[in-house]
Design an enzyme around this catalytic site. Structure first.
Site, PDB file in Angstrom:
ATOM      1  N   GLY A  55     -16.625  -1.740   3.172  1.00 54.77           N
ATOM      2  CA  GLY A  55     -17.300  -1.750   4.470  1.00 54.77           C
ATOM      3  C   GLY A  55     -18.234  -0.584   4.619  1.00 54.77           C
ATOM      4  N   ARG A  58     -22.448   0.398   6.869  1.00 57.68           N
ATOM      5  CA  ARG A  58     -22.828   0.891   8.192  1.00 57.68           C
ATOM      6  C   ARG A  58     -21.628   1.555   8.863  1.00 57.68           C
ATOM      7  NH1 ARG A  58     -23.117  -5.007  11.310  1.00 57.68           N
ATOM      8  NH2 ARG A  58     -20.970  -5.632  10.843  1.00 57.68           N
ATOM      9  N   THR A  80     -20.219  -6.832   1.638  1.00 59.66           N
ATOM     10  CA  THR A  80     -20.222  -8.237   1.251  1.00 59.66           C
ATOM     11  C   THR A  80     -21.317  -8.515   0.239  1.00 59.66           C
ATOM     12  OG1 THR A  80     -19.405  -8.806   3.463  1.00 59.66           O
ATOM     13  CG2 THR A  80     -20.284 -10.597   2.128  1.00 59.66           C
ATOM     14  N   ASN A 132     -11.877   0.080   4.408  1.00 60.12           N
ATOM     15  CA  ASN A 132     -12.484   0.123   5.734  1.00 60.12           C
ATOM     16  C   ASN A 132     -13.032  -1.224   6.197  1.00 60.12           C
ATOM     17  OD1 ASN A 132     -13.978   1.485   8.087  1.00 60.12           O
ATOM     18  ND2 ASN A 132     -15.678   0.641   6.892  1.00 60.12           N
ATOM     19  N   SER A 183      -6.560   0.697  13.423  1.00 64.18           N
ATOM     20  CA  SER A 183      -7.070   0.752  14.798  1.00 64.18           C
ATOM     21  C   SER A 183      -5.920   1.081  15.731  1.00 64.18           C
ATOM     22  CB  SER A 183      -7.679  -0.596  15.194  1.00 64.18           C
ATOM     23  OG  SER A 183      -7.954  -0.641  16.581  1.00 64.18           O
ATOM     24  N   TYR A 196      -6.626  -9.587  15.491  1.00 65.05           N
ATOM     25  CA  TYR A 196      -7.031  -8.245  15.067  1.00 65.05           C
ATOM     26  C   TYR A 196      -5.861  -7.270  15.145  1.00 65.05           C
ATOM     27  CZ  TYR A 196     -10.063  -4.101  14.762  1.00 65.05           C
ATOM     28  OH  TYR A 196     -10.664  -2.918  14.389  1.00 65.05           O
ATOM     29  N   LYS A 200      -4.125  -5.141  11.983  1.00 62.69           N
ATOM     30  CA  LYS A 200      -4.074  -3.684  11.941  1.00 62.69           C
ATOM     31  C   LYS A 200      -2.641  -3.162  11.965  1.00 62.69           C
ATOM     32  CE  LYS A 200      -8.503  -3.171  11.677  1.00 62.69           C
ATOM     33  NZ  LYS A 200      -9.132  -2.698  10.417  1.00 62.69           N
TER      34      LYS A 200
END
Length: 288
Positions: A55, A58, A80, A132, A183, A196, A200
């Site tokens: 990841g 950005r 990706t 990440n 997270s 999500y 996590k």
């Protein structure tokens, strides 16, 4: 009681002992000062070490990759599609040699194994892994599709497992470091994020379990749990919603990717040599 002017000094640490950075404390903790000199360049203590960051195109992943490059690591920047990481590689290359971009679907087990082998061949080893990569497909449970649930689990949880599985042996050989980005939602839950939050929370359990498995081989495994951070994933919020989040954070501001990257950098550096199996929360107090 000490007077406000009284200061307790700390003797020099023995050779080889890692302390990041030592602090001298007065009796008033608000007046504590660091002995580190911000004018000095950062230590190159990752010189020659190979770090793989997923990841990395950005946001948090990019910030982590650049910080590790500043410390001397040769960074494999994964997204990706490889071309998505070109800007990150350029920023890393300004700091150290050997940065490269790679593309893979992190949910594809065989493709991830092949990629890790490629990184080892091209960059000569692997000593650091930062998981990440992540996606969100938010929706209330009654409206959430099976596809939305599965894809978030596949990318966030299985994707991390794929890299852990493929990288475990070289990381044991290098006595390396692993940091999984999770997270605070994995700790607190959040309406509309059942998928999500599950992914996590799973990362937290996986981190603690793997820390026990690899500790005997000198590998430290930790997770960093960001709170509300200004990234592309949060950019769609209205100004009012963003202000509501800001008002709920005790430190009074929304986090930045670099706030998270700083915690990861610490864990990967010598300061993290005696830390394993932990979930480090970086949220400005949001989860208190």
């Amino acid at each position: 009681m000490q007077s406000p002017e009284a200061v307790r000094t700390v003797p020099p640490s023995p050779p080889g002992e890692h302390l990041h950075p030592r602090r001298f404390f007065s009796s008033d903790p608000l007046q504590a000062t660091s002995v580190s000199d911000p004018s000095q360049p950062p230590a190159r203590d990752l010189e020659g070490r190979v770090a793989l960051v997923t990841g990395a195109s950005r946001g948090i992943g990019r910030a982590i990759a650049v910080r590790l490059a500043v410390r001397g690591a040769r960074v494999a920047c994964v997204a990706t599609r490889a071309e998505n990481c070109e800007d990150t590689v350029e920023a890393c290359a300004a700091e150290t040699d050997g940065a490269r971009a790679y593309g893979v679907d992190v949910a594809d087990t065989q493709a991830v194994a092949a990629l890790v082998a490629q990184v080892r061949d091209e960059l000569d080893g692997l000593a650091v892994l930062v998981n990440n990569a992540g996606v969100t497909r938010d929706q209330l449970l009654l409206r959430m599709s099976e596809e939305d649930f599965d894809r978030v689990i596949e990318v966030n949880l299985k994707g991390s497992w794929n890299f852990l599985k493929a990288a475990a042996r070289p990381l044991m050989k290098a006595r390396g470091k692993i940091v999984n980005i999770s997270s605070v939602v994995g700790l607190t839950g959040n309406a509309g994020q059942v998928n999500y939050a599950a992914s996590k929370a799973g990362i937290h359990g996986m981190t603690r379990s793997l820390a026990k498995e690899l500790a005997g081989r000198g590998v430290c495994v930790n997770a960093v749990a960001p709170g509300f951070v200004a990234t592309d994933m949060t950019a769609d919020l209205t100004e009012g919603s963003a202000q509501e989040w800001k008002d709920s954070i005790p430190l009074g501001r929304i986090g930045t990717p670099d706030d998270v990257a700083a915690a990861v950098e610490f864990l990967i550096g010598p300061g993290g040599d005696y830390i394993t199996g932990q979930v480090i929360v970086v949220d400005g107090g949001l989860s208190l």
